[in-house]
Design a protein around this motif. Structure first.
Motif, PDB file in Angstrom:
ATOM      1  N   TYR A   1      15.352  -8.820  15.920  1.00 26.01           N
ATOM      2  CA  TYR A   1      14.955  -9.972  15.118  1.00 26.01           C
ATOM      3  C   TYR A   1      16.084 -10.462  14.225  1.00 26.01           C
TER       4      TYR A   1
ATOM      5  N   GLU B  48       9.519 -15.944  23.009  1.00 24.12           N
ATOM      6  CA  GLU B  48       8.497 -15.303  22.171  1.00 24.12           C
ATOM      7  C   GLU B  48       9.147 -14.735  20.915  1.00 24.12           C
TER       8      GLU B  48
ATOM      9  N   SER C 230       8.266 -12.039  17.786  1.00 16.08           N
ATOM     10  CA  SER C 230       7.355 -11.037  17.234  1.00 16.08           C
ATOM     11  C   SER C 230       7.965 -10.481  15.950  1.00 16.08           C
ATOM     12  N   SER C 231       7.294  -9.564  15.332  1.00 14.83           N
ATOM     13  CA  SER C 231       7.787  -8.994  14.084  1.00 14.83           C
ATOM     14  C   SER C 231       8.968  -8.057  14.308  1.00 14.83           C
TER      15      SER C 231
END
Length: 284
Positions: free
Chosen positions: A194, A230, A232-233
């Motif tokens: 991330y 996508e 996500s965390s």
């Protein structure tokens, strides 16, 4: 008993019988030789006709050509050998016309009782001449998927990747998916952490993907980065679109995934991986 022995002896010693038998053997020999020559000449003509067609400006399909050549050669062989058998029977003074008439009546009776067989044959002709699929194509027929090994007048044989051979009656073929006609696009997803700089990662990937065309000739064009698929965390998913020649998508996708992992590791890009947290209290 003596009379029968005398008749057999007279037949064996009759010179005319041996001459007739010799003539019959010679006729049969020449019929078989002629049938072999006709088959060879016919196959040569069939191949030359398709060779000339290949040079024409019309749409040419090597897949369909190979299938049609095999089918026409089989039909030619059956027809010539059937004619040769009739000619051999004629040398024994058997009324061939009566056999043909009888065969026609029997064939008509069988036709009424074997409608599925007739349906298989008719469907087989349409499959070949409409070029629905050909030998060597990867297809899915119903629940059977694999490479077409043979297309006959009655059945189609499809071999799966694990070696299963599906023998499918042509009359039962209703829905077919042919994977060998057009180029194939395969989507490859890769995960990055991330915290990664997406623009920097995409720039590195574009340089890497640009070098794959010279490495893999199955690629139609340079793979493209489609963007973030996508969020996500824990990670981001980047999607890459790869266009390949027919039926090569799975093989190329596996190779590119391997190359991507090696490239990302060498470039210092963090690849997320699952972390297993164990509870010390439960371990006790």
């Amino acid at each position: 008993m003596t009379a029968m022995y005398q008749r057999v002896e007279a037949y064996i010693l009759d010179e005319k019988n041996w001459i007739d038998l010799g003539l019959i053997c010679i006729k049969i020999f020449f019929i078989l030789i002629l049938a072999t020559v006709v088959i060879r000449i016919g196959k040569t003509v069939i191949n030359r006709v398709f060779t000339v067609r290949q040079r024409s400006p019309l749409r040419y399909s090597e897949r369909r050509q190979n299938t049609l050549i095999k089918l026409l050669e089989n039909i030619l062989t059956y027809a010539v050998y059937f004619t040769a058998i009739l000619a051999i029977l004629s040398t024994f003074h058997i009324d061939v016309r009566g056999l043909i008439a009888g065969a026609g009546v029997i064939g008509l009776a069988i036709g009424f009782g074997a409608q599925s067989l007739v349906k298989d044959v008719i469907t087989g002709f349409f499959i070949v001449f409409e070029d629905q699929f050909a030998v060597g194509d990867e297809v899915q027929i119903g629940t059977s998927r694999g490479i077409v090994e043979e297309i006959g007048l009655r059945t189609t044989k499809v071999k799966s990747p694990i070696g299963e051979l599906f023998i499918i009656p042509n009359g039962t073929i209703s829905n077919v998916v042919n994977y060998s006609v057009f180029n194939t696009i395969v989507l490859i997803d890769i995960k990055v952490s991330y915290e990664s700089d997406i623009q920097a990662v995409e720039k590195m990937l574009r340089g890497f993907l640009g070098s794959l065309n010279t490495k893999y000739e199955e690629l139609v064009k340079v793979p493209e980065i489609l963007g973030v698929q996508e969020i996500s965390s824990d990670d981001l998913v980047l999607r890459i679109g790869v266009e390949t020649i027919p039926i090569m998508q799975d093989d190329i996708a596996r190779k590119i995934r391997r190359d991507l992992k090696e490239f990302l590791e060498q470039s210092g890009v963090d690849i997320p991986y699952p972390i297993v947290v164990r509870n010390a209290k439960n371990d006790e």
